[in-house]
Design a protein around this motif. Sequence first.
Motif, PDB file in Angstrom:
ATOM      1  N   UNK A  27       0.827  -1.201   0.000  1.00  0.00           N
ATOM      2  CA  UNK A  27       0.000   0.000   0.000  1.00  0.00           C
ATOM      3  C   UNK A  27       0.866   1.259   0.000  1.00  0.00           C
ATOM      4  N   UNK A  28       1.946   1.276   0.791  1.00  0.00           N
ATOM      5  CA  UNK A  28       2.827   2.449   0.835  1.00  0.00           C
ATOM      6  C   UNK A  28       3.435   2.725  -0.536  1.00  0.00           C
ATOM      7  N   UNK A  29       3.897   1.672  -1.203  1.00  0.00           N
ATOM      8  CA  UNK A  29       4.511   1.838  -2.524  1.00  0.00           C
ATOM      9  C   UNK A  29       3.467   2.292  -3.530  1.00  0.00           C
ATOM     10  N   UNK A  30       2.289   1.720  -3.482  1.00  0.00           N
ATOM     11  CA  UNK A  30       1.220   2.102  -4.404  1.00  0.00           C
ATOM     12  C   UNK A  30       0.935   3.605  -4.299  1.00  0.00           C
ATOM     13  N   UNK A  31       0.822   4.123  -3.074  1.00  0.00           N
ATOM     14  CA  UNK A  31       0.552   5.551  -2.881  1.00  0.00           C
ATOM     15  C   UNK A  31       1.737   6.419  -3.324  1.00  0.00           C
ATOM     16  N   UNK A  32       2.954   5.976  -3.015  1.00  0.00           N
ATOM     17  CA  UNK A  32       4.140   6.743  -3.408  1.00  0.00           C
ATOM     18  C   UNK A  32       4.269   6.823  -4.933  1.00  0.00           C
ATOM     19  N   UNK A  33       4.027   5.712  -5.607  1.00  0.00           N
ATOM     20  CA  UNK A  33       4.123   5.698  -7.067  1.00  0.00           C
ATOM     21  C   UNK A  33       2.997   6.534  -7.684  1.00  0.00           C
ATOM     22  N   UNK A  34       1.812   6.493  -7.129  1.00  0.00           N
ATOM     23  CA  UNK A  34       0.715   7.322  -7.637  1.00  0.00           C
ATOM     24  C   UNK A  34       1.098   8.801  -7.573  1.00  0.00           C
ATOM     25  N   UNK A  35       1.660   9.234  -6.449  1.00  0.00           N
ATOM     26  CA  UNK A  35       2.091  10.634  -6.323  1.00  0.00           C
ATOM     27  C   UNK A  35       3.195  10.959  -7.331  1.00  0.00           C
ATOM     28  N   UNK A  36       4.121  10.039  -7.513  1.00  0.00           N
ATOM     29  CA  UNK A  36       5.216  10.250  -8.463  1.00  0.00           C
ATOM     30  C   UNK A  36       4.682  10.418  -9.887  1.00  0.00           C
ATOM     31  N   UNK A  37       3.785   9.531 -10.302  1.00  0.00           N
ATOM     32  CA  UNK A  37       3.260   9.593 -11.670  1.00  0.00           C
ATOM     33  C   UNK A  37       2.462  10.864 -11.911  1.00  0.00           C
ATOM     34  N   UNK A  48      -3.824   5.708 -12.944  1.00  0.00           N
ATOM     35  CA  UNK A  48      -4.634   4.671 -12.303  1.00  0.00           C
ATOM     36  C   UNK A  48      -4.311   3.284 -12.848  1.00  0.00           C
ATOM     37  N   UNK A  49      -4.216   3.163 -14.183  1.00  0.00           N
ATOM     38  CA  UNK A  49      -3.905   1.858 -14.783  1.00  0.00           C
ATOM     39  C   UNK A  49      -2.519   1.377 -14.368  1.00  0.00           C
ATOM     40  N   UNK A  50      -1.546   2.289 -14.372  1.00  0.00           N
ATOM     41  CA  UNK A  50      -0.178   1.912 -14.002  1.00  0.00           C
ATOM     42  C   UNK A  50      -0.098   1.498 -12.537  1.00  0.00           C
ATOM     43  N   UNK A  51      -0.786   2.225 -11.670  1.00  0.00           N
ATOM     44  CA  UNK A  51      -0.748   1.898 -10.235  1.00  0.00           C
ATOM     45  C   UNK A  51      -1.443   0.565  -9.967  1.00  0.00           C
ATOM     46  N   UNK A  54       0.996  -2.089 -11.148  1.00  0.00           N
ATOM     47  CA  UNK A  54       2.076  -2.160 -10.171  1.00  0.00           C
ATOM     48  C   UNK A  54       1.633  -2.930  -8.936  1.00  0.00           C
ATOM     49  N   UNK A  55       0.449  -2.626  -8.447  1.00  0.00           N
ATOM     50  CA  UNK A  55      -0.058  -3.285  -7.252  1.00  0.00           C
ATOM     51  C   UNK A  55      -0.169  -4.794  -7.450  1.00  0.00           C
ATOM     52  N   UNK A  56      -0.665  -5.201  -8.609  1.00  0.00           N
ATOM     53  CA  UNK A  56      -0.797  -6.637  -8.894  1.00  0.00           C
ATOM     54  C   UNK A  56       0.571  -7.312  -8.973  1.00  0.00           C
TER      55      UNK A  56
END
Length: 158
Positions: A27-37, A48-51, A54-56
């Motif tokens: 979850x932490x990585x998912x949120x960090x990557x969303x902010x980065x993108x 959204x699609x990339x996150x 990534x999560x999967x």
Amino acid sequence: MAVIPRRRREPDITSVIEVRPAPAAIMRIRHAVARLLVSWDLTETICDDAVLCLSEALTNAVLHARPAGPVTITIHRDLRRLRIEIADSDRGLISHEMPGCPACPDARPPEDQLAEHGWGLQVIDALAARWGVAADDTGKRVWFEQDIPPIGRPGVMP
């Protein structure tokens, strides 16, 4: 005639994140990557699609591969595509139980169509423009790409 300045995107940007393989990290990585993108001026749909992809892939690496070392996420954007790689130290390639894998043409979806698990790579297959898996002496990498339309077209914020 008015001249409207356009924001210029950087041609190549790469970010690398290392994470200890623990379920709480997903979850932490998912949120960090969303902010980065979002900071890279990609649209909500691409982000959204990339996150989700990534999560999967990260969930598969953390829960199923059970790597001994860290999981490395490499995120690269150029003017035409976004590429995300999830690398772990498990050397086993994705098996026949994992549907959608280009390296496993005989893969099948879960027998139970209502199953909670076993759909991750099918999600990636449905959302990514391209994806695959590669293994070497250090482990394996699951990667996927999203196409980025040129500035001024749908997919990139003006």
